[in-house]
Structures are given as structure tokens and as C-alpha cells.
Write a protein that holds these residues in place. Structure first.
Motif, PDB file in Angstrom:
ATOM      1  N   SER A 341       0.888  -1.285  -0.069  1.00 58.81           N
ATOM      2  CA  SER A 341       0.022   0.077   0.139  1.00 58.81           C
ATOM      3  C   SER A 341       0.693   1.297   0.062  1.00 58.81           C
ATOM      4  CB  SER A 341      -1.016  -0.033   1.132  1.00 58.81           C
ATOM      5  OG  SER A 341      -0.065   0.283   2.432  1.00 58.81           O
ATOM      6  N   ILE A 342       2.058   1.105   0.497  1.00 58.75           N
ATOM      7  CA  ILE A 342       3.056   2.308   0.477  1.00 58.75           C
ATOM      8  C   ILE A 342       3.737   2.458  -0.744  1.00 58.75           C
ATOM      9  CG2 ILE A 342       2.884   2.887   3.052  1.00 58.75           C
ATOM     10  CD1 ILE A 342       5.438   1.528   3.448  1.00 58.75           C
ATOM     11  N   GLY A 343       3.938   1.226  -1.522  1.00 58.76           N
ATOM     12  CA  GLY A 343       4.501   1.374  -2.731  1.00 58.76           C
ATOM     13  C   GLY A 343       5.733   0.669  -2.826  1.00 58.76           C
ATOM     14  N   CYS A 344       5.765  -0.299  -1.922  1.00 60.37           N
ATOM     15  CA  CYS A 344       6.969  -1.334  -1.982  1.00 60.37           C
ATOM     16  C   CYS A 344       6.687  -2.452  -3.040  1.00 60.37           C
ATOM     17  CB  CYS A 344       7.285  -1.789  -0.552  1.00 60.37           C
ATOM     18  SG  CYS A 344       7.910  -0.563   0.477  1.00 60.37           S
ATOM     19  N   PRO A 345       7.797  -2.989  -3.554  1.00 59.88           N
ATOM     20  CA  PRO A 345       7.570  -4.344  -4.379  1.00 59.88           C
ATOM     21  C   PRO A 345       7.580  -5.439  -3.455  1.00 59.88           C
ATOM     22  CG  PRO A 345       9.880  -3.510  -4.443  1.00 59.88           C
ATOM     23  CD  PRO A 345       8.848  -2.564  -3.665  1.00 59.88           C
ATOM     24  N   THR A 346       6.854  -6.608  -3.540  1.00 61.67           N
ATOM     25  CA  THR A 346       6.965  -7.668  -2.471  1.00 61.67           C
ATOM     26  C   THR A 346       7.329  -9.072  -3.345  1.00 61.67           C
ATOM     27  OG1 THR A 346       4.421  -8.034  -2.788  1.00 61.67           O
ATOM     28  CG2 THR A 346       5.400  -6.776  -0.859  1.00 61.67           C
ATOM     29  N   ARG A 347       7.487  -8.735  -4.697  1.00 58.40           N
ATOM     30  CA  ARG A 347       7.942  -9.959  -5.468  1.00 58.40           C
ATOM     31  C   ARG A 347       9.302  -9.668  -6.193  1.00 58.40           C
ATOM     32  NH1 ARG A 347       5.311 -12.409  -2.876  1.00 58.40           N
ATOM     33  NH2 ARG A 347       3.215 -13.249  -3.097  1.00 58.40           N
ATOM     34  N   LEU A 348      10.058 -10.585  -6.282  1.00 54.55           N
ATOM     35  CA  LEU A 348      11.341 -10.572  -7.203  1.00 54.55           C
ATOM     36  C   LEU A 348      11.294 -10.195  -8.504  1.00 54.55           C
ATOM     37  CD1 LEU A 348      13.390 -13.745  -5.313  1.00 54.55           C
ATOM     38  CD2 LEU A 348      14.056 -11.194  -5.091  1.00 54.55           C
ATOM     39  N   SER A 349      10.151 -10.551  -9.090  1.00 58.12           N
ATOM     40  CA  SER A 349      10.009 -10.188 -10.534  1.00 58.12           C
ATOM     41  C   SER A 349       9.754  -8.797 -10.622  1.00 58.12           C
ATOM     42  CB  SER A 349       8.829 -11.027 -11.057  1.00 58.12           C
ATOM     43  OG  SER A 349       7.810 -10.936 -10.431  1.00 58.12           O
ATOM     44  N   GLU A 350       9.333  -7.914  -9.606  1.00 57.09           N
ATOM     45  CA  GLU A 350       9.155  -6.674  -9.774  1.00 57.09           C
ATOM     46  C   GLU A 350      10.310  -5.821  -9.851  1.00 57.09           C
ATOM     47  OE1 GLU A 350       5.679  -4.880  -6.925  1.00 57.09           O
ATOM     48  OE2 GLU A 350       5.828  -7.238  -6.605  1.00 57.09           O
ATOM     49  N   VAL A 351      11.572  -6.546  -9.442  1.00 57.03           N
ATOM     50  CA  VAL A 351      12.842  -5.920  -9.345  1.00 57.03           C
ATOM     51  C   VAL A 351      13.662  -6.533 -10.450  1.00 57.03           C
ATOM     52  CG1 VAL A 351      12.422  -4.603  -7.183  1.00 57.03           C
ATOM     53  CG2 VAL A 351      13.780  -6.961  -7.482  1.00 57.03           C
ATOM     54  N   GLY A 352      13.204  -7.054 -11.188  1.00 59.80           N
ATOM     55  CA  GLY A 352      13.749  -7.918 -12.566  1.00 59.80           C
ATOM     56  C   GLY A 352      14.536  -9.145 -11.992  1.00 59.80           C
ATOM     57  N   ILE A 353      14.441  -9.791 -10.887  1.00 58.32           N
ATOM     58  CA  ILE A 353      15.191 -10.621 -10.621  1.00 58.32           C
ATOM     59  C   ILE A 353      14.618 -12.235 -10.863  1.00 58.32           C
ATOM     60  CG2 ILE A 353      16.301 -11.948  -8.605  1.00 58.32           C
ATOM     61  CD1 ILE A 353      16.714  -9.243  -7.414  1.00 58.32           C
ATOM     62  N   GLY A 354      14.990 -12.882 -11.579  1.00 54.18           N
ATOM     63  CA  GLY A 354      14.573 -14.270 -11.814  1.00 54.18           C
ATOM     64  C   GLY A 354      15.218 -15.347 -10.898  1.00 54.18           C
ATOM     65  N   GLU A 355      14.921 -16.683 -11.526  1.00 51.58           N
ATOM     66  CA  GLU A 355      15.505 -17.680 -10.452  1.00 51.58           C
ATOM     67  C   GLU A 355      16.964 -18.180 -10.930  1.00 51.58           C
ATOM     68  OE1 GLU A 355      13.052 -21.244 -10.937  1.00 51.58           O
ATOM     69  OE2 GLU A 355      12.888 -20.764 -13.414  1.00 51.58           O
ATOM     70  N   GLU A 356      17.498 -17.589 -11.707  1.00 50.88           N
ATOM     71  CA  GLU A 356      18.738 -17.839 -12.355  1.00 50.88           C
ATOM     72  C   GLU A 356      20.021 -18.011 -11.090  1.00 50.88           C
ATOM     73  OE1 GLU A 356      17.230 -15.243 -13.674  1.00 50.88           O
ATOM     74  OE2 GLU A 356      16.210 -16.197 -15.170  1.00 50.88           O
ATOM     75  N   LEU A 357      19.914 -16.873 -10.328  1.00 54.11           N
ATOM     76  CA  LEU A 357      20.785 -16.780  -9.162  1.00 54.11           C
ATOM     77  C   LEU A 357      20.606 -17.200  -7.794  1.00 54.11           C
ATOM     78  CD1 LEU A 357      22.853 -13.444 -10.085  1.00 54.11           C
ATOM     79  CD2 LEU A 357      23.562 -15.737 -10.593  1.00 54.11           C
ATOM     80  N   LEU A 358      19.391 -17.928  -7.553  1.00 57.59           N
ATOM     81  CA  LEU A 358      18.752 -18.038  -6.296  1.00 57.59           C
ATOM     82  C   LEU A 358      19.851 -19.011  -5.549  1.00 57.59           C
ATOM     83  CD1 LEU A 358      15.109 -18.912  -6.756  1.00 57.59           C
ATOM     84  CD2 LEU A 358      16.260 -16.638  -6.448  1.00 57.59           C
ATOM     85  N   ASP A 359      20.580 -19.927  -6.080  1.00 53.71           N
ATOM     86  CA  ASP A 359      21.528 -20.796  -5.389  1.00 53.71           C
ATOM     87  C   ASP A 359      22.728 -19.737  -4.883  1.00 53.71           C
ATOM     88  OD1 ASP A 359      20.344 -23.269  -5.455  1.00 53.71           O
ATOM     89  OD2 ASP A 359      20.992 -23.633  -7.432  1.00 53.71           O
ATOM     90  N   LYS A 360      23.014 -18.838  -5.845  1.00 52.17           N
ATOM     91  CA  LYS A 360      24.266 -18.114  -5.868  1.00 52.17           C
ATOM     92  C   LYS A 360      23.918 -17.157  -4.435  1.00 52.17           C
ATOM     93  CE  LYS A 360      28.278 -15.808  -6.654  1.00 52.17           C
ATOM     94  NZ  LYS A 360      29.385 -16.524  -5.680  1.00 52.17           N
ATOM     95  N   PHE A 361      22.749 -16.534  -4.419  1.00 49.67           N
ATOM     96  CA  PHE A 361      22.546 -15.820  -3.405  1.00 49.67           C
ATOM     97  C   PHE A 361      22.498 -16.539  -2.042  1.00 49.67           C
ATOM     98  CE2 PHE A 361      19.217 -13.879  -6.217  1.00 49.67           C
ATOM     99  CZ  PHE A 361      20.137 -12.857  -7.024  1.00 49.67           C
ATOM    100  N   ALA A 362      22.148 -17.865  -1.885  1.00 47.74           N
ATOM    101  CA  ALA A 362      22.032 -18.551  -0.672  1.00 47.74           C
ATOM    102  C   ALA A 362      23.509 -18.842  -0.273  1.00 47.74           C
ATOM    103  CB  ALA A 362      21.150 -19.747  -1.131  1.00 47.74           C
ATOM    104  N   GLU A 363      24.516 -18.991  -1.201  1.00 45.92           N
ATOM    105  CA  GLU A 363      25.806 -19.445  -0.957  1.00 45.92           C
ATOM    106  C   GLU A 363      26.611 -18.317  -0.430  1.00 45.92           C
ATOM    107  OE1 GLU A 363      29.366 -19.977  -4.190  1.00 45.92           O
ATOM    108  OE2 GLU A 363      27.439 -21.028  -4.691  1.00 45.92           O
TER     109      GLU A 363
END
Ligand code: NZQ
Ligand code: ZN
Length: 395
Positions: A341-363
Motif C-alpha cells: 500500500s505504500i509502494g514497496c515491491p513484494t516479488r522478485l520479478s518486480e525488481v527484475g530478479i529471476g530464478e537464475e541466481l537463487l543458489d548463488k544468493f544462498a551461497e
């Protein structure tokens, strides 16, 4: 509860207090490295007013401009070199969290022998903390991080794309000049991200801290309710200085240690978010708005009573019993809806992030923060594959 706590930062708070900057700095030095970001303080007149106040108090100015959001290690090294070369004896940070963090670390790097990246946990065997820094004076122009009154700083090593943190006593500013009028020009999106950031600073300790902290719970709930009352007003009308002041005070108190003392809570949501902003250069508060609700849904499975308490005290939802998972889940949904409601994104897709790097983020997340079993500390501790699960649920 057993703890030691000290926050030595003097705070000068209120509309118009920028004019007292010179007097505040003069108590600590006569030649200031004034650190700024990408130019907002030039455009809105804050820089000129700050320099006038410093000069009137007999403080000369060496300017270090161009600190980028998600500040880089090379920028910190550049600023520290400048401070050394020009023999500055005090550092003034004029900007958002990025500028303040960079300035704080510059003040320490001036005295630090060897590679400054050694201050930051990044999987190295021996971490070396700084024990000395030039006196630091902070002037926040954005209400979010609380960096102005704490001993932390977050820096990205652009060569390795690791974003990590340092906390050390010498990084406490001597003085924080907190003038809410300076935040009037912050755009709506950054204002909303700041509200999300400050709320997340206290949800971390609320959900990850030890049991039996009733006063800390109430402090946290007070901060969240204040941010949820005044944040939307600051987003709706940036010139509402009353709203700006309430939000800014909440942001200071959210991470100056008062809410966290005695809870010993780690910051799993922050650790995960830092890998997103390291790789994709997104705004920290926007990343938190995506990660925090997703993390909450996973954490609520192991600790439903805590989330039911959150639902009740923040949103007035009455749990049917202390472990009411449904009430817990409704509270998280309402929290996510507030962020939207205040204008924040709540999904990765909204900021252009897909599933490609999820393992790298975790590492990368567990490289910076991990327990003996290689899990991200928190309640519950998360394995890398559980971190991926949290992120996948936010795609
Ligand atoms: O760079 P300029 O031109 O100043 O523009 C900035 C930037 O583009 C702009 N801005 C700031 N004040 C403004 C303004 N625009 C108009 N009017 C003003 N008065 O806002 C943009 C974002 O600024 P930034 O400093 O990056 O934002 P924020 O304050 O949210 O800081 C984020 C950084 O702090 C770290 C984050 O990881 C991130 O790197 N954090 C630091 C913490 C700490 N030291 O305790 C804790 C936090 O959890 C966080 O991790
Ligand atoms: Zn934060």
C-alpha cells in the motif's frame, strides 16, 4: 537477561538543527572530510547550508562526493586516501545510509593497516576489526537505516560482489544531527523503502531474538505501529514535516540498539537481502519488502505463537489459541499488504530478479553469516536450500 550496552552517540534532533552542524563538528576537529552521495544534497541546498555552518564555526571543508547507493569498497578507499592526503581531522557524512556507511568506514580506514576488506566477514579465516577512527558526525538526509546512531556499516566489494557488514565501537559517530526537514525531498519510493527498512530492523530481533523480552517486544511494537501510522503520511506528502519527523525518530530508535538490547537476535532477512542488492543493485528497503514476508511465512511454521502475537498486537487479529497458525498467517498477509500500500515491491520479478541466481544468493548469504553447521543463524537457522526456498516463494 545478562548484557552490556552503551550507545555513546549524542543526538541533536529536530527541524532546523542543520544550522548547528558547525558547532557540533567544531568540538571534534577543524578540517572536515564532508562525504556526500550522488548529488541530492547539492540539488536541494543542504550541502551549501552545511558548508556555511561549518565555515562559520571555523571548520574548513574537503569534499568527497559520489558515494553510490550500496556503497563500494573502492569508494571507501578513495575517501580515506583523500582524508589522509588532506590531513582531515573529522569526517562529516551528509546523505543517506550509503553515504553514512561509507563515511564511517573511511574514518576507520585512515588508520587501518593492510586490506580494509579484512574488517568484513566474507569467509576469511581471520577477521580484523578496526579499533580507531577519525571522529564521525552524521547528518542523515533519508530516514531508514539508523546508521547515524549506530556502530555498523554495510559495504559491497565490487570485485567479488559480496556485500558485508562491520560493527565496531570506533564507528559510533560522536554526534548525529538529525533534521527531518532534510528528508522532505526524498522521493515517494525511497520514503516507502525507508519505512520498510526501519520496520525490518525491529522485526529481525522480534522474531529471531531470545524468549522472555516483554519490554523489548513492546518497544518493537511501538516502533512498528508508529511507522505504520506516520509512514503513509510521509509518502503521501513529502513536505509533511510532522510525519517526516515521526518516521525519522522511529528509524533512529529502530536500530540504535534500544530495541535489540538483551534479545541477541541475528538478522537473517538482512543477510539474504544484502546478496540481492550486491548482485542487482536494488534499493535495500525494496529488497527487504520482498524477502521479509517470504521469510516470515517459513519462520512462522516453527514459531506460530510469536507470529500470532505479532498479528494480534499490530493488526488486532484475535488468535483462537496461542499457536494459531491461521492468525499468524493473516498477520503476515496484512503486513505484506501494508508494504504494497505504500509502494514497496513484494516479488522478485518486480525488481527484475529471476530464478537464475537463487543458489548463488544462498551461497553468498551463508558465506557472510553462518553457524557451525553452515546454516544462516536465525529462528529457525536456515540451510542454503531453505534460503532458496524462501526466495523461490517470492519469485
Ligand atoms: O546519492 P544521493 O544523490 O544523495 O541520492 C540518494 C540515493 O539515490 C537518495 N537520497 C538520499 N537523501 C535524499 C535523497 N534524494 C532526495 N532527497 C534526499 N534528502 O536516496 C537514494 C538512496 O540512498 P541510500 O543512502 O542508498 O539509502 P538508504 O539510506 O536506504 O541506505 C541504504 C544502505 O544502507 C545499508 C544498506 O545495505 C544500503 O547499502 N544499511 C546500513 C545499515 C547500518 N549502517 O546500520 C543497516 C541497514 O540495514 C542497511 O543494511
Ligand atoms: Zn536495513
Amino acid at each position: 537477561m545478562k548484557f552490556t550496552f552503551q550507545n555513546p552517540v549524542q543526538i541533536i534532533f529536530g527541524a532546523g538543527t542543520l544550522d548547528r552542524l558547525g558547532e557540533a563538528v567544531r568540538a571534534h576537529g577543524t578540517k572536515a572530510l564532508v562525504v556526500t552521495g550522488g548529488g541530492s544534497v547539492k540539488r536541494n541546498g543542504t550541502f551549501d547550508r552545511a558548508v556555511a555552518s561549518l565555515n562559520a564555526a571555523g571548520v574548513s571543508v574537503v569534499e568527497c562526493s559520489g558515494v553510490e547507493p550500496n556503497p563500494r569498497l573502492s569508494t571507501v578507499v578513495r575517501g580515506a586516501d583523500l582524508a589522509r592526503r588532506k590531513a582531515c581531522d573529522v569526517v562529516v557524512a551528509l546523505g543517506g545510509g550509503s553515504t553514512m556507511d561509507a563515511a564511517k568506514v573511511m574514518a576507520a580506514v585512515v588508520f587501518f593497516e593492510g586490506d580494509p576488506w579484512e574488517m568484513f566477514p566474507h569467509g576469511q579465516a581471520n577477521r580484523r576489526l578496526p579499533d580507531r577512527a577519525l571522529p564521525i558526525v552524521t547528518v542523515p538526509t533519508l530516514a531508514a537505516t539508523g546508521s547515524e546512531m549506530n556502530a555498523g556499516a554495510v559495504i559491497t566489494n565490487e570485485k567479488t560482489t559480496i556485500k558485508s557488514f562491520v560493527t565496531a565501537g570506533c564507528l559510533y559517530p560522536k554526534v548525529a544531527v538529525v533534521d527531518p526537514e532534510l528528508t522532505a525531498s526524498v522521493p515517494k519510493d525511497q520514503t516507502a523503502y525507508g519505512v520498510c527498512d526501519l520496520i525490518t530492523h525491529v522485526t529481525e530481533s522480534y522474531f529471531n531474538g531470545v524468549d522472555g523480552t516483554p519490554l523489548q517486544d513492546r518497544i518493537v511494537e511501538g516502533i512498528i505501529l508508529t511507522a505504520m501510522e506516520w509512514g503513509p503520511k510521509a509518502v503521501a506528502d513529502g513536505n509533511d514535516i510532522e510525519a517526516r519527523a515521526q518516521v525519522q525518530w522511529a528509524s533512529v530508535v529502530a536500530l540504535n540498539g534500544w530495541a535489540q538490547v538483551g534479545t541477541f537476535g541475528p538478522y537473517p532477512v538482512h543477510m539474504i537481502e544484502h546478496t540481492l542488492s550486491a548482485h542487482h543493485d536494488i534499493a535495500h528497503g525494496a529488497g527487504l519488502a520482498i524477502v521479509n514476508p517470504a521469510w516470515m511465512r517459513v519462520a512462522a511454521r516453527t514459531r506460530p505463537a510469536r507470529f500470532a502475537q505479532f498479528a494480534q498486537r499490530i493488526f488486532g487479529i484475535t488468535p483462537k489459541h496461542p499457536d494459531d497458525a491461521e492468525a499468524a498467517s493473516e498477520g503476515i498477509d496484512r503486513f505484506e499488504a501494508f508494504l504494497r500500500s505504500i509502494g514497496c515491491p513484494t516479488r522478485l520479478s518486480e525488481v527484475g530478479i529471476g530464478e537464475e541466481l537463487l543458489d548463488k544468493f544462498a551461497e553468498d548469504t551463508v558465506l557472510v553469516a553462518h553457524d557451525e553447521e553452515g546454516r544462516l543463524p536465525g529462528r529457525p537457522a536456515l540451510t542454503p536450500s531453505e534460503i532458496v526456498e524462501v526466495l523461490r516463494s517470492a519469485l
